[in-house]
Design a protein around this motif. Structure first.
Motif, PDB file in Angstrom:
ATOM      1  N   VAL A   1       0.655  -1.145   0.094  1.00 54.03           N
ATOM      2  CA  VAL A   1       0.033  -0.134   0.133  1.00 54.03           C
ATOM      3  C   VAL A   1       0.880   1.342   0.052  1.00 54.03           C
ATOM      4  O   VAL A   1       0.546   2.297  -0.475  1.00 54.03           O
ATOM      5  CB  VAL A   1      -1.043   0.025   1.190  1.00 54.03           C
ATOM      6  N   ARG A   2       1.975   1.251   0.687  1.00 52.60           N
ATOM      7  CA  ARG A   2       2.930   2.564   0.795  1.00 52.60           C
ATOM      8  C   ARG A   2       2.363   3.466   1.093  1.00 52.60           C
ATOM      9  O   ARG A   2       2.768   4.799   0.949  1.00 52.60           O
ATOM     10  CB  ARG A   2       3.701   2.639  -0.591  1.00 52.60           C
ATOM     11  N   SER A   3       1.156   3.683   1.869  1.00 52.34           N
ATOM     12  CA  SER A   3       0.617   4.828   2.382  1.00 52.34           C
ATOM     13  C   SER A   3       0.308   4.394   3.864  1.00 52.34           C
ATOM     14  O   SER A   3      -0.564   3.580   4.317  1.00 52.34           O
ATOM     15  CB  SER A   3      -0.627   4.986   1.648  1.00 52.34           C
TER      16      SER A   3
ATOM     17  N   PHE B   1       9.333   9.968   1.774  1.00 50.50           N
ATOM     18  CA  PHE B   1      10.407   8.761   1.391  1.00 50.50           C
ATOM     19  C   PHE B   1      10.922   8.122   2.739  1.00 50.50           C
ATOM     20  O   PHE B   1      10.903   8.731   3.655  1.00 50.50           O
ATOM     21  CB  PHE B   1      11.521   9.223   0.735  1.00 50.50           C
ATOM     22  N   LEU B   2      11.190   6.806   2.484  1.00 53.65           N
ATOM     23  CA  LEU B   2      11.825   5.940   3.300  1.00 53.65           C
ATOM     24  C   LEU B   2      13.206   5.763   2.770  1.00 53.65           C
ATOM     25  O   LEU B   2      13.285   5.281   1.461  1.00 53.65           O
ATOM     26  CB  LEU B   2      11.044   4.697   3.467  1.00 53.65           C
ATOM     27  N   VAL B   3      14.395   6.120   3.494  1.00 54.05           N
ATOM     28  CA  VAL B   3      15.678   5.998   2.907  1.00 54.05           C
ATOM     29  C   VAL B   3      16.427   5.043   3.779  1.00 54.05           C
ATOM     30  O   VAL B   3      16.486   5.096   4.827  1.00 54.05           O
ATOM     31  CB  VAL B   3      16.274   7.526   3.037  1.00 54.05           C
ATOM     32  N   PHE B   4      17.156   4.239   3.046  1.00 53.51           N
ATOM     33  CA  PHE B   4      18.063   3.081   3.611  1.00 53.51           C
ATOM     34  C   PHE B   4      19.467   3.529   2.942  1.00 53.51           C
ATOM     35  O   PHE B   4      19.639   3.739   1.770  1.00 53.51           O
ATOM     36  CB  PHE B   4      17.521   1.534   2.904  1.00 53.51           C
TER      37      PHE B   4
ATOM     38  N   ILE C   1      16.263   5.274  -1.980  1.00 50.70           N
ATOM     39  CA  ILE C   1      15.041   6.140  -1.533  1.00 50.70           C
ATOM     40  C   ILE C   1      13.754   5.611  -2.061  1.00 50.70           C
ATOM     41  O   ILE C   1      13.625   5.030  -3.253  1.00 50.70           O
ATOM     42  CB  ILE C   1      15.257   7.465  -2.233  1.00 50.70           C
ATOM     43  N   VAL C   2      12.967   5.112  -1.115  1.00 54.39           N
ATOM     44  CA  VAL C   2      11.544   4.447  -1.759  1.00 54.39           C
ATOM     45  C   VAL C   2      10.360   5.655  -1.228  1.00 54.39           C
ATOM     46  O   VAL C   2      10.176   6.118  -0.167  1.00 54.39           O
ATOM     47  CB  VAL C   2      11.313   3.446  -0.641  1.00 54.39           C
ATOM     48  N   PRO C   3       9.671   5.897  -2.345  1.00 58.77           N
ATOM     49  CA  PRO C   3       8.734   7.063  -2.175  1.00 58.77           C
ATOM     50  C   PRO C   3       7.383   6.398  -1.318  1.00 58.77           C
ATOM     51  O   PRO C   3       7.173   5.241  -1.583  1.00 58.77           O
ATOM     52  CB  PRO C   3       8.155   7.466  -3.561  1.00 58.77           C
ATOM     53  N   ILE C   4       6.944   6.960  -0.290  1.00 57.67           N
ATOM     54  CA  ILE C   4       5.864   6.440   0.435  1.00 57.67           C
ATOM     55  C   ILE C   4       4.908   7.652   0.431  1.00 57.67           C
ATOM     56  O   ILE C   4       5.254   8.952  -0.018  1.00 57.67           O
ATOM     57  CB  ILE C   4       6.225   5.979   1.652  1.00 57.67           C
ATOM     58  N   LEU C   5       3.579   7.665   1.205  1.00 54.35           N
ATOM     59  CA  LEU C   5       2.782   8.531   1.639  1.00 54.35           C
ATOM     60  C   LEU C   5       2.231   8.579   2.775  1.00 54.35           C
ATOM     61  O   LEU C   5       1.703   7.648   3.231  1.00 54.35           O
ATOM     62  CB  LEU C   5       1.627   8.331   0.607  1.00 54.35           C
TER      63      LEU C   5
END
Length: 581
Positions: free
Chosen positions: A481-483, A548-551, A568-572
């Motif tokens: 879902v990334r939200s 974003f979620l950053v590793f 960098i992973v875009p999330i909401l």
């Protein structure tokens, strides 16, 4: 190491303004049942039917039946007395019912009151021009008529030609054969499709839902006149729950609405000089009033007994929204963008309207609804939430989104007029929630059974050339879902795969059998936003915030065997947690 969730800000500059409205003509396009305040539109050349999506609502809207000579009747209802609530209309027709070309005038033989003294309704009798052939809709017999009041408000009405029974039969056929467009049909009746993204949640202040409601639209309304009673109806939005599909229809996906169990009943009071502003429907003992999407700004202006009534010239209410931008450095610049700029004259000694008392009352009620959007050129954007950020450095950036209610009392003085102003900043926080819950089960137990519940992104961790080691593949798994709500705990899983020699060099604790050549290292955990983060993703055109979620992999200087890596992973991030109701 893992970095925390963070937000980035991109800024351009422009100006925009939005307006409000106060009368509707029934049956209104896109409205199920009798129109209410929230259904009022402001037709324009660019948007002849306001913000209503004509294509998706034409066949599902209630039509009025045109007689053989083209005459038909509609009902104009005002929500404010006076000229702002005019029920007197002009009309134009679009025979194709596409909502694009309204070039032919419609004759109105019986009109409404241009300055009604009370809130009420008038019957409108109009006639399509001779020779008009309605060709729109699935049945091919619908016209669209654009009604505009003398105050500039109104909406579109669907008019059907031919026998009423024929029209009904055509509509039934359309519904029965509409199986290929079910997602669009059900989406306007309280359901969302899998591609809907983030579903707007109900605001506690007024019980409204934006993305999943039947008749929620971007409409705007003027404040009530001084003598009018504060509207205590909070059913601004009509709901129609889909319990059974029509023949040929299938619900692809549905997000249940959020229902708040509490309703704010407190008041917020601001006093200055001889003027007091009281705002209703606030939480008890709040320092700053707050409103959500479609928030009802309701309350009253109270004039102290020390203020001479005979000296009062006018009482004005202003609602303002501003985005303030300041860029420092070599190309320094500053800009103020208007997002809300509304002014309502609640009382004036010069108002040519017999319904307004010649003596200013000491208690003046008001009510108006915050517009959910503002326009920037030809584009319309959601109203941004209250927000402030300051990035220091060169160049530096300062951005602030603010909202204010101002009560202004103008009085005569001995030598010149005076003005008392009570300014009340308020917080605008439109609520949203994820369209579905996050994964509840552990990664390894669910990835093989339900791989669609996880989102995967990959990258390669390269070794430094001098080490002659092979690279390591890096995969990050997040709920698909990334939200997520701002207070949600976000589960993640990280997997490193590659030759044992590379993995041992990266992580010295690796142990394995002698026969193995490749292996995988797995980590899983949870992460959440800091408690001081109050605002997530929004896009207001010239100012936008992304999440974003950053590793990151950061080796020690001159000592690490691998180069640095940043994924960098875009999330909401949204205001509310997904809750089953």
């Amino acid at each position: 190491m893992f970095s925390k969730v963070f937000a980035s800000l991109s800024v351009l500059l422009a100006i925009s303004v939005q307006v409000n409205a106060h009368a509707a003509i029934a049956p209104a396009l896109g409205v199920d049942g009798t129109p209410v305040r929230a259904d009022v539109q402001r037709p324009s050349t660019a948007s002849p039917c306001g913000t209503v999506n004509v294509a998706s609502t034409l066949d599902t809207s209630t039509p009025v039946q045109a007689a053989a000579d083209g005459t038909f009747t509609a009902t104009a209802t005002d929500f404010n007395a006076g000229a702002d609530g005019s029920r007197s209309v002009t009309a134009k027709v679009d025979p194709t019912a596409q909502g694009k070309t309204f070039s032919t005038a419609v004759t109105v033989s019986q009109n409404g009151d241009a300055a009604p003294t009370t809130v009420g309704s008038d019957q409108i009798v109009a006639a399509l021009p001779a020779g008009t052939t309605c060709s729109g809709g699935t049945a091919g017999n619908l016209c669209l008529v654009q009604f505009t009041t003398t105050a500039g408000f109104g909406n579109c009405v669907v008019v059907a030609q031919g026998a009423a029974t024929g029209a009904a039969a055509a509509n039934t056929t359309a519904a029965a054969t509409n199986g290929t467009t079910t997602a669009g049909t059900t989406a306007t009746n309280g359901t969302t499709t899998a591609t809907n993204g983030t579903t707007d949640a109900t605001t506690a202040a007024n019980g409204t839902t934006a993305a999943t409601t039947t008749t929620t639209k971007h409409h705007h309304h003027k404040a009530a006149a001084a003598q009018a009673k504060v509207n205590k109806r909070f059913s601004f939005f009509q709901w129609r729950d889909i319990k059974h599909n029509r023949d040929g229809e299938e619900t692809l996906a549905q997000t249940c609405r959020f229902h708040s169990s509490s309703h704010a009943t407190g008041t917020f009071t601001k006093h200055r000089g001889d003027v007091t502003v009281v705002l209703s429907e606030q939480d008890e003992d709040v320092d700053v009033p707050s409103y959500g999407r479609h928030g009802l700004l309701a309350g009253s202006i109270i004039l102290d007994s020390s203020l001479k009534i005979e000296d009062i010239v006018a009482v004005v209410l202003k609602v303002e929204g501003r985005i303030k931008l300041n860029i420092s450095g070599a190309n320094a610049a500053s800009k103020t963008i208007k997002t809300v700029d509304e002014q309502y004259e609640l009382w004036s000694c010069q108002t040519p309207n017999s319904s307004i008392s010649s003596t200013c009352p000491r208690l003046i009620p008001f009510s108006t609804i915050l517009p959910p959007t503002f326009k920037d050129g030809n584009h319309e954007y959601p109203l941004p939430p209250s927000y402030e950020v300051n990035f220091t450095g060169i160049p530096g950036l300062y951005a602030k989104c603010t909202y204010t209610i101002r009560a202004i009392v103008k009085t005569h003085g001995s030598f010149w007029d005076h003005k008392q102003t009570v300014s009340t900043p308020f917080i605008y926080r439109p609520r949203k929630r994820p369209p579905q819950p996050t994964v509840a089960s552990e990664f390894f137990s669910s990835i093989k059974v339900s791989p669609e519940e996880w989102f995967q992104t990959t990258s390669v961790l390269q070794a430094r050339p001098s080490t002659k080691l092979e690279p390591i593949n890096v995969s990050i798994f997040l709920p698909a879902v990334r939200s997520f709500g701002l207070r949600d705990t976000i589960p993640y899983h990280i997997q490193l795969t590659g030759p044992i020699s590379s993995l041992k060099k990266f992580y010295s604790c690796v142990q394995c059998g002698h026969s193995a050549h490749e292996m995988a290292l797995d980590w899983e955990g949870e992460i959440r936003c800091r408690d001081d983060i109050r605002v997530g993703h929004f896009d207001a055109g010239k100012i936008a915030m992304s999440d974003f979620l950053v590793f990151s992999v950061v080796p020690k200087p001159t000592m690490g065997a691998f180069n640095s890596l940043r994924m960098i992973v875009p999330i909401l991030l949204v205001t509310d947690t997904w809750v089953e109701h």
